[in-house]
Design an enzyme around this catalytic site. Structure first.
Site, PDB file in Angstrom:
ATOM      1  NE  ARG A 163      -8.295  14.455 -17.336  1.00 48.56           N
ATOM      2  CZ  ARG A 163      -6.986  14.309 -17.490  1.00 48.56           C
ATOM      3  NH1 ARG A 163      -6.314  13.516 -16.675  1.00 48.56           N
ATOM      4  NH2 ARG A 163      -6.335  14.934 -18.434  1.00 48.56           N
TER       5      ARG A 163
ATOM      6  CE  LYS B 250       1.063  10.098 -19.606  1.00 43.11           C
ATOM      7  NZ  LYS B 250       0.408  10.994 -20.584  1.00 43.11           N
TER       8      LYS B 250
ATOM      9  NE  ARG C  43      -3.033   9.593 -25.173  1.00 46.45           N
ATOM     10  CZ  ARG C  43      -4.274   9.824 -24.770  1.00 46.45           C
ATOM     11  NH1 ARG C  43      -5.205  10.126 -25.641  1.00 46.45           N
ATOM     12  NH2 ARG C  43      -4.587   9.764 -23.482  1.00 46.45           N
TER      13      ARG C  43
END
Length: 325
Positions: free
Chosen positions: A322, A186, A121
C-alpha cells in the site's frame, strides 16, 4: 421470466400491466409478482396508475449478439464458449466448473450483469450490482505446469489497464500485483484461480471486475477508495464497447504470454506502474515493514529496498503493498 421482464423495462419507459402480461404470457397478477421480484436485482420500479410500470433509471444491458459479432473476426477459431448471463453467483465459480474439459488453445468466456457472490483477492467480497459494471471470466488451459504462471496476473492487469486507457482516454495506473487505479482509487481488479497438476497443463480462470456505472450507495460497503469509469470518463462509457476491448486485450495478452511469458509484456506493465520510486508499506503475515518500491523483476516479482538497504523480491499473493506517500 425476470430476465425477459428486465429486458422489456430496460428502456426506462412506462409499460402497462396488460402489455407486459401479453409479452410475457402471464396474468396481470403474475406481472405484479414478477415486478416485485426485481427488487432482488437492486432495481427500483415505479408504478403509476393508468401508465403502468417503469424502471427508475434506464438500463444499457450487455448485448450478447453484438459482442459475439464484434469478436467473430479475430477470435472465431479460438472461442469455444461465449455466454452472457443476467445473474450468477460468481463468474469464476461458474466457469471453473463448465470449462474443466477446455482443450489447450481455446477459450471460454462468461459475462454477467450481476454476481450474488462475487469475490476479490484474499477472500474479499466483490460488490456486483446489476447492470452497472463489468463482471467477466476467461478460461484458458496453459501447457507447462504451474511454473508458467509467474507474472501472469501482472501481464493481464497491464492488458486490462491498456484497454481501459484506449477506450476511455484516461490516465489509469497499476498497483502491484494487478489492481487498476485511477487517481489513487481502485477502478478494476483481477482474481486468478488455477487447477491442474504441477507439471501438466494448468486450467486458469481469470476473473475481472471493472467499475463502470457504480453508484455511491451500491459501493458504500467497499473498504478502500474506489471510483467508476462513468465518473472520470468525459464521453461516458458504452459497456458493450468496453467489453469487446477488454476481451480483445486479454486474449492478445494470453496469446503473447504463451510464447514470451511475462518478459514480453513487462514494458506494458512498466508503462502503468503506479508505485515506482515511492515509499511503501509491505505486510506479509505478521511481518510489516517499509521501503522503496523499485518496480518489478523480469519474472513479475515486486522489488522493494528496505530501510536496512537490503533488496527483497516479493511474490504475488503473499504480501500486500500500500502506498505511504
Amino acid at each position: 421470466m425476470n430476465d425477459r421482464l428486465v429486458g422489456i423495462l430496460s428502456d426506462g419507459e412506462f409499460h402497462s400491466g396488460v402489455e407486459l402480461g401479453e409479452l410475457l404470457g402471464v396474468t396481470r397478477t403474475a406481472v405484479w409478482k414478477h415486478v416485485s421480484q426485481l427488487a432482488t436485482y437492486g432495481l427500483k420500479v415505479e408504478k403509476v396508475k393508468g401508465k403502468g410500470y417503469r424502471l427508475e433509471h434506464p438500463l444499457h444491458l450487455l448485448d450478447e449478439s453484438r459482442l459475439r459479432d464484434a469478436l467473430e473476426g479475430r477470435w472465431k477459431d479460438k472461442l469455444r464458449e461465449f455466454n452472457v448471463a443476467h445473474s450468477v453467483g460468481s463468474t469464476n465459480v461458474e466457469l471453473l466448473k463448465s470449462s474443466r474439459d477446455l482443450p489447450v488453445g481455446l477459450y471460454d468466456i462468461l459475462l454477467a450483469e450481476r454476481q450474488t457472490a462475487g469475490r476479490g483477492r484474499r477472500g474479499r467480497v466483490w460488490v456486483s450490482p446489476f447492470a452497472q459494471n463489468i463482471y467477466m471470466s476467461v478460461a484458458v488451459r496453459l501447457p507447462g505446469g504451474f511454473s508458467v504462471l509467474n507474472g501472469l496476473s501482472l501481464a493481464i492487469g497491464a492488458a486490462v489497464a491498456d484497454a481501459i486507457n484506449t477506450v476511455c482516454n484516461i490516465e489509469v495506473s497499476l498497483k502491484w500485483p494487478n489492481d487498476v487505479w485511477y487517481s489513487e482509487r481502485k477502478l478494476a481488479g483481477l482474481l486468478l484461480e488455477v487447477q491442474g497438476e504441477q507439471e501438466g497443463p494448468v486450467h486458469v480462470v481469470v476473473g475481472l471486475g471493472v467499475n463502470v456505472l457504480m453508484q455511491p450507495e451500491a459501493g458504500r460497503g467497499i473498504d478502500q477508495p474506489w471510483t467508476a469509469l462513468n465518473d472520470v470518463c468525459e464521453a461516458g462509457v458504452d459497456r458493450n464497447q468496453l467489453c469487446v476491448a477488454l476481451i480483445d486485450s486479454v486474449l492478445l495478452c494470453l496469446e503473447s504470454y504463451k510464447s514470451k511469458g511475462f518478459l514480453g509484456l513487462k514494458g506494458l506493465w512498466d508503462k502503468y506502474d503506479l508505485l515506482k520510486g515511492r515509499q511503501v508499506m509491505v505486510s506479509s503475515g505478521n511481518e510489516c515493514w517499509s521501503g522503496e518500491y523499485l518496480g518489478v523483476s523480469d519474472e513479475g516479482y515486486a522489488l522493494v529496498r528496505g530501510e536496512d538497504g537490503g533488496l527483497r523480491s516479493l511474490a504475488g499473493g503473499e504480501i500486500t503493498v500500500r502506498p505511504v506517500s
